[in-house]
Design an enzyme around this catalytic site. Structure first.
Site, PDB file in Angstrom:
ATOM      1  N   THR A 285      70.312  -5.802 -21.046  1.00 49.76           N
ATOM      2  CA  THR A 285      71.008  -4.906 -21.833  1.00 49.76           C
ATOM      3  C   THR A 285      72.590  -5.436 -22.107  1.00 49.76           C
ATOM      4  O   THR A 285      73.004  -6.398 -21.622  1.00 49.76           O
ATOM      5  CB  THR A 285      71.500  -3.733 -20.828  1.00 49.76           C
ATOM      6  OG1 THR A 285      72.565  -2.787 -21.374  1.00 49.76           O
ATOM      7  CG2 THR A 285      72.054  -4.245 -19.517  1.00 49.76           C
TER       8      THR A 285
ATOM      9  N   GLU B  80      75.176  -4.063 -21.830  1.00 51.53           N
ATOM     10  CA  GLU B  80      76.227  -3.899 -20.854  1.00 51.53           C
ATOM     11  C   GLU B  80      76.594  -5.259 -20.144  1.00 51.53           C
ATOM     12  O   GLU B  80      77.706  -5.159 -19.509  1.00 51.53           O
ATOM     13  CB  GLU B  80      75.879  -2.677 -19.889  1.00 51.53           C
ATOM     14  CG  GLU B  80      76.068  -1.623 -20.039  1.00 51.53           C
ATOM     15  CD  GLU B  80      77.312  -1.216 -20.008  1.00 51.53           C
ATOM     16  OE1 GLU B  80      78.265  -1.418 -18.831  1.00 51.53           O
ATOM     17  OE2 GLU B  80      78.132  -0.409 -20.899  1.00 51.53           O
TER      18      GLU B  80
ATOM     19  N   LYS C   6      71.904  -5.541 -13.654  1.00 53.31           N
ATOM     20  CA  LYS C   6      71.193  -5.931 -14.624  1.00 53.31           C
ATOM     21  C   LYS C   6      71.234  -7.464 -15.153  1.00 53.31           C
ATOM     22  O   LYS C   6      70.184  -8.006 -15.549  1.00 53.31           O
ATOM     23  CB  LYS C   6      71.658  -5.156 -16.204  1.00 53.31           C
ATOM     24  CG  LYS C   6      70.989  -3.699 -16.254  1.00 53.31           C
ATOM     25  CD  LYS C   6      69.376  -3.815 -16.478  1.00 53.31           C
ATOM     26  CE  LYS C   6      68.876  -2.591 -16.746  1.00 53.31           C
ATOM     27  NZ  LYS C   6      67.322  -2.448 -16.843  1.00 53.31           N
TER      28      LYS C   6
END
Ligand code: NAP
Ligand code: G4F
Length: 329
Positions: free
Chosen positions: A128, A130, A160
């Site tokens: 991701t 993020e 992640k």
């Protein structure tokens, strides 16, 4: 058409799981979906919508269940989409997030390796944007790409990043086909109402229907690179068909604020000024925020031939129209 291929999709009840299962089915795959819980409330709806799907029980925190699922389905391709995926929720449930979104990836990789499928099964890992964090010091003007520095700003982003690196580690250590898609925000009709875009389009439709007067939101200034989920799952599939495993950014190359999203969404119901309808509530603000996300999808466009089709106004419009139609408006 790759007739006869078998795919196992984790996160089948989620937004991307739904889009991807449809794409794989249309491509002729036998599609299996991992579903968790004794009685998952989304099971009935999923089976009604996709009667061709085969659901297999399993939880990312239970390695035994994953070994069983991989053994039962014997997949050519495994798409690991399951995660605690809500950034705000991850601040309140950081240990669960680490277990599912982080260590869960290791459990999936080990299920494939320990069942002797390291050479057979191609794996897609849902990484991701993020992970980048959107801070001044690591923000390239032309947008984050595959070589940009990571600085995650939430328990979700940190988990992640572990998933991303353990996936790359299994690629390098065991020669497994593990590809990581670093995807920027993607939305659509299947998006959960807990995410800001769908929360807005859902509320706009209800305001139009007279079912609610206002919408409570957190910070409105953050900017995101928002694309359409249908375009992005096409990119996931292309990555897994590529001859070698690699990392790819999928993004639109544009960034827009929540205020811009509000402007377009309310315009769909003929409202020029959304401000009287929006109440700011600190409960929806986060201990640390990602200010701006902007991605550079040049590598995926060049190497995979991927191109997004839906633009930002098109995305907002289709989401609002979908939520209006659900209310017969
Ligand atoms: P989503 O709608 O929140 O779906 C998450 C899925 O994970 C659900 O099917 C959920 O199942 C499942 N899940 C949660 N905990 C689990 C567990 N312990 N074991 C097994 N399954 C579990 O997410 P999404 O938007 O489709 O995103 C798909 C993936 O891409 C996620 O990994 C997300 O972090 C990542 N990603 C998303 C975006 C985006 O903008 N959408 C961008 C970049 C990366 P239940 O129904 O049982 O809860
Ligand atoms: O819609 P969001 O919750 O998405 P966020 O945090 O960007 O995360 C999503 O995209 C990531 C990719 O970059 C994925 F990895 C992740 O799984 C997820 O799909 O929030 C977007 C922005 C944030 O700045 C948030 O603080 O909207 C702001 N916001 C303002 N009010 C709100 C709200 N977010 C939510 N969910 N709810 C609000 O009321």
């Amino acid at each position: 058409m790759p007739q006869g291929k078998v795919a196992l999709v984790t996160g089948i009840t989620g937004q991307d799981g739904g889009h991807l299962a449809e794409l794989l089915h249309n491509e002729g795959y036998e599609v299996h979906g991992l579903i968790r819980g004794q009685s998952n409330p989304r099971r009935v709806a999923l089976e009604a919508e996709m009667p061709w799907i085969n659901l297999v029980e399993g939880d990312l925190t239970d390695p035994t269940s994953l070994i069983r699922a991989v053994d039962l389905t014997d997949p050519d391709e495994l798409y690991n989409l399951a995660a605690v995926s809500h950034v705000g929720y991850s601040f309140k449930n950081p240990t669960l997030t680490a277990d599912v979104t982080g260590k869960g990836v290791l459990n999936v990789l080990e299920a494939v390796r320990l069942t002797g499928r390291a050479e057979k099964t191609r794996i897609y890992q849902a990484s991701t944007s993020e992970m980048f964090g959107g801070l001044d010091y690591n923000r390239p003007g032309q947008g984050y790409d595959e070589s940009s520095l990571f600085h995650p700003r939430s328990p979700y982003g940190v988990a992640k990043l572990y998933g991303h690196w353990i996936a790359k580690n299994y690629r390098e250590s065991y020669g497994m086909f593990v590809t990581c898609g670093i995807l920027f925000n993607h939305e659509g009709e299947r998006r959960g109402v807990e995410f800001v875009t769908r929360k807005i389009t859902h509320a706009v439709a209800r305001i139009k229907a007279g079912l609610q007067d206002t919408i409570e939101l957190g910070d409105l200034w953050p900017k995101r690179d928002w694309g359409y989920a249908g375009d992005f799952v096409r990119g996931m599939h292309l990555m897994v068909q590529h001859d070698v495993p690699d990392d790819f950014v999928l993004a639109t190359g544009e960034t827009h604020s929540i205020e811009e999203f509000l402007t377009l969404a309310f315009a769909e119901i003929g409202v020029d000024d959304w401000r009287p309808y929006v109440v700011q509530n600190p409960a929806f603000m986060r201990p640390a925020e990602v200010d701006i996300l902007l991605g550079n999808p040049a590598k995926a466009e060049k190497v995979l031939g991927w191109k997004r089709e839906v633009d930002f106004p098109g995305l907002v419009s289709r989401m609002v129209r979908h939520d209006l139609a659900l209310l017969d408006l």
